[in-house]
Design a protein around this motif. Structure first.
Motif, mmCIF file in Angstrom:
data_model
loop_
_atom_site.group_PDB
_atom_site.id
_atom_site.type_symbol
_atom_site.label_atom_id
_atom_site.label_comp_id
_atom_site.label_asym_id
_atom_site.label_seq_id
_atom_site.Cartn_x
_atom_site.Cartn_y
_atom_site.Cartn_z
ATOM 1 N N GLU A 243 0.829 -1.199 0.000
ATOM 2 C CA GLU A 243 0.000 0.000 0.000
ATOM 3 C C GLU A 243 0.870 1.258 0.000
ATOM 4 N N MET B 82 -5.011 -7.286 -7.968
ATOM 5 C CA MET B 82 -5.471 -8.462 -7.239
ATOM 6 C C MET B 82 -5.678 -9.600 -8.232
ATOM 7 N N GLU C 231 -9.179 -7.410 -10.013
ATOM 8 C CA GLU C 231 -9.388 -5.999 -9.707
ATOM 9 C C GLU C 231 -8.035 -5.313 -9.657
ATOM 10 N N GLN C 232 -7.954 -4.091 -10.124
ATOM 11 C CA GLN C 232 -6.717 -3.337 -9.950
ATOM 12 C C GLN C 232 -7.003 -1.857 -9.822
ATOM 13 N N LYS D 250 -7.502 2.690 -2.928
ATOM 14 C CA LYS D 250 -8.783 2.150 -3.392
ATOM 15 C C LYS D 250 -8.879 0.637 -3.103
ATOM 16 N N ILE D 251 -7.818 -0.096 -3.501
ATOM 17 C CA ILE D 251 -7.869 -1.558 -3.357
ATOM 18 C C ILE D 251 -7.942 -1.965 -1.891
ATOM 19 N N ASP E 247 -11.256 0.236 -0.076
ATOM 20 C CA ASP E 247 -12.621 0.163 -0.584
ATOM 21 C C ASP E 247 -12.679 -0.670 -1.872
ATOM 22 N N PRO E 248 -12.326 -1.952 -1.772
ATOM 23 C CA PRO E 248 -12.307 -2.760 -2.998
ATOM 24 C C PRO E 248 -13.720 -3.015 -3.524
ATOM 25 N N ASP E 249 -13.820 -3.060 -4.851
ATOM 26 C CA ASP E 249 -15.124 -3.288 -5.464
ATOM 27 C C ASP E 249 -15.458 -4.771 -5.523
ATOM 28 N N ASN E 250 -14.383 -5.563 -5.711
ATOM 29 C CA ASN E 250 -14.605 -6.973 -5.999
ATOM 30 C C ASN E 250 -14.757 -7.797 -4.717
ATOM 31 N N THR F 49 -11.626 -9.822 -3.770
ATOM 32 C CA THR F 49 -10.606 -8.976 -3.173
ATOM 33 C C THR F 49 -10.924 -8.725 -1.703
ATOM 34 N N ARG F 50 -12.188 -8.418 -1.456
ATOM 35 C CA ARG F 50 -12.608 -8.103 -0.096
ATOM 36 C C ARG F 50 -12.350 -9.299 0.827
#
Lengths: 218, 252
Positions: B210, B218, B226-227, B232-233, B236-239, B242-243
């Motif tokens: 980080e 990821m 996800e990248q 952001k990753i 607050d990851p979207d995937n 990843t979470r």
């Protein structure tokens, strides 16, 4: 059976001369076996076309036939056929050296395979040329590890040199036989020859064991 | 600087890279994270030419490294490949130092053998690099006498000696005792901030990733799920995968 002390001191110079020949053959034969064995191992490992198959067949042939037969074939068949006058001594060195090269090549192969894959990968990552990978990375690590195994083959070789009596090499056993035939002191002559072999083999194997414990720490 | 176009790789039934398209800009620092067996390390190994792709094109700094069509014979060790490979350096999880050479000889080896540098020049440069990584006191020590952390710093100096444009770090702290990790990460952090080398790191050190990365990728199941920028990753990851992955690793 009488033990004649006089015969012991009397035969000593002759036996010593024979021992020198035996040691010469062992040393020269070992050098040949060490160098040629490495060459064989590299040809096999690098899969050099044609030579690879040739070495494979040759090694199988040597390992499946008795050393004495090889000595006779070389001295009585090959050597006259080629027409080169090679002495019994030189023939002995060549046959024994080549014979043992077929065994030392296996020792080198195992030593090379023992090097971790990571060493090859580091060499690739640094772009080292192939020849340098061998001479600077792989062999300096594998050869020291196989020295004790090579030493053991030298000891075996030393004990097999009396075979060369069959082609008239004046080695230790041949000298003992000669002395026994002339003086009838067979007991003393052969016992002393045996004692020479025993002492030298034993001391040499102690040395190899010390080397082994050192290599264990590498 | 680096591009993977439709790169595919399988290990038997294990499809480790699925038509991967992955691009890295010059001087960019990219961390690759993800569960083990997800193909992260394979990306680095293909770049270092330690593995070949089954299919696809890989270029580095505009030069082709791999161009493989499925079913065609794979050409290894081409002249082009060797030239391109010179631009890349790699640091391994297990250090892979040459154990029969001293620290400084490890660093001098490639500059002498590959770049044709004189011994004196190579020695000077190696000494400078080993000073930088904090091993100035251990020039003549052989790797078995050094701690894992020290060995890994020698390995970094060794790779740096070739002045690569791209540096690959393959889980370089995973084999280290926890108390030795910091020194190695300090060295990499210095490199990241003081050079314009392109850096690709496969790592489990999330906080470090980080901190130094421009981008985090990821990886899971052979694809980049996800990248994006590290904040952001990690925040607050979207995937969903990843979470879940971050939750699992950060809890420990």
């Amino acid at each position: 059976m009488v033990w004649d002390r006089g015969a012991v001191s009397d035969s000593f110079p002759l036996l010593l001369a024979g021992l020198v020949v035996t040691l010469e053959i062992t040393v020269l034969g070992s050098l040949l076996a060490y160098v040629l064995g490495l060459v064989f191992a590299l040809i096999r490992r690098l899969r050099v076309p044609v030579l690879n198959q040739a070495v494979y067949l040759f090694v199988e042939f040597i390992r499946s036939t008795p050393l004495l037969v090889q000595v006779f074939v070389f001295f009585w068949v090959l050597q006259p056929a080629v027409g080169l006058p090679i002495s019994a001594f030189a023939s002995g060195v060549i046959v024994i050296g080549v014979h043992y090269a077929c065994y030392t090549s296996e020792v080198y192969r195992a030593g090379i395979e023992a090097i971790p894959q990571g060493q090859w990968e580091a060499a690739t990552a640094l772009n080292l040329p192939r020849t340098r990978v061998w001479s600077g990375v792989i062999l300096p690590q594998s050869v020291p590890r196989v020295v004790p195994a090579l030493g053991n083959y030298t000891i075996s070789m030393f004990k097999e040199t009396p075979l060369l009596l069959a082609i008239g090499v004046q080695d230790l056993l041949n000298r003992a036989k000669e002395y026994g035939a002339e003086t009838f002191s067979v007991t003393e002559a052969y016992t002393m020859a045996g004692a020479f072999f025993l002492v030298i083999s034993y001391v040499a194997s102690l040395l190899v064991r010390r080397l082994e414990s050192r290599v264990g720490q590498l | 600087m680096i591009s993977f176009d439709d790169v595919d790789k399988s290990w038997g039934p294990n499809h480790v890279l699925k038509k991967l398209n992955f691009h890295v800009k010059p001087a960019e620092k990219v961390s690759i994270i993800g569960p083990s067996g997800s193909g992260k390390t394979t990306i680095l190994r293909i770049l270092m030419t330690l593995e070949n792709p089954d299919e696809g094109i890989v270029t580095v700094d505009g030069d082709e490294l791999w161009n493989v069509e499925r079913g065609r014979r794979i050409r290894r060790e081409t002249t082009q490949m060797k030239l391109t490979r010179r631009k890349i350096g790699m640091v391994f999880q297990q250090f892979n130092l040459f154990p029969h050479l001293s620290a400084i000889q490890n660093v001098m080896e490639a500059p002498i053998q590959v770049l044709g540098m004189s011994k004196n020049e190579a020695h000077e440069r190696a000494k400078g690099l080993l000073d930088t990584v904090g091993l100035g006191e251990h020039l003549d020590h052989k790797p078995p006498k050094l701690s894992g952390g020290q060995q890994q710093r020698v390995a970094i100096a060794r790779a740096m000696a070739m002045r690569p444009k791209v540096m690959l770090f393959d889980e370089v702290t995973s084999a280290l005792d926890p108390e030795l990790v910091g020194d190695v990460l300090d060295v990499i952090r210095d490199l990241a901030t003081s050079t314009d080398m392109t850096m690709l790191l496969v790592t489990h050190e999330m906080r470090f990733a980080e901190e130094i990365s421009d981008r985090v990728v990821m990886f899971d199941g052979g694809v980049a799920v996800e990248q994006g920028p590290p904040q952001k990753i990690f925040q607050d990851p979207d995937n969903e995968r990843t979470r879940r992955f971050l939750k699992a690793v950060l809890e420990h």
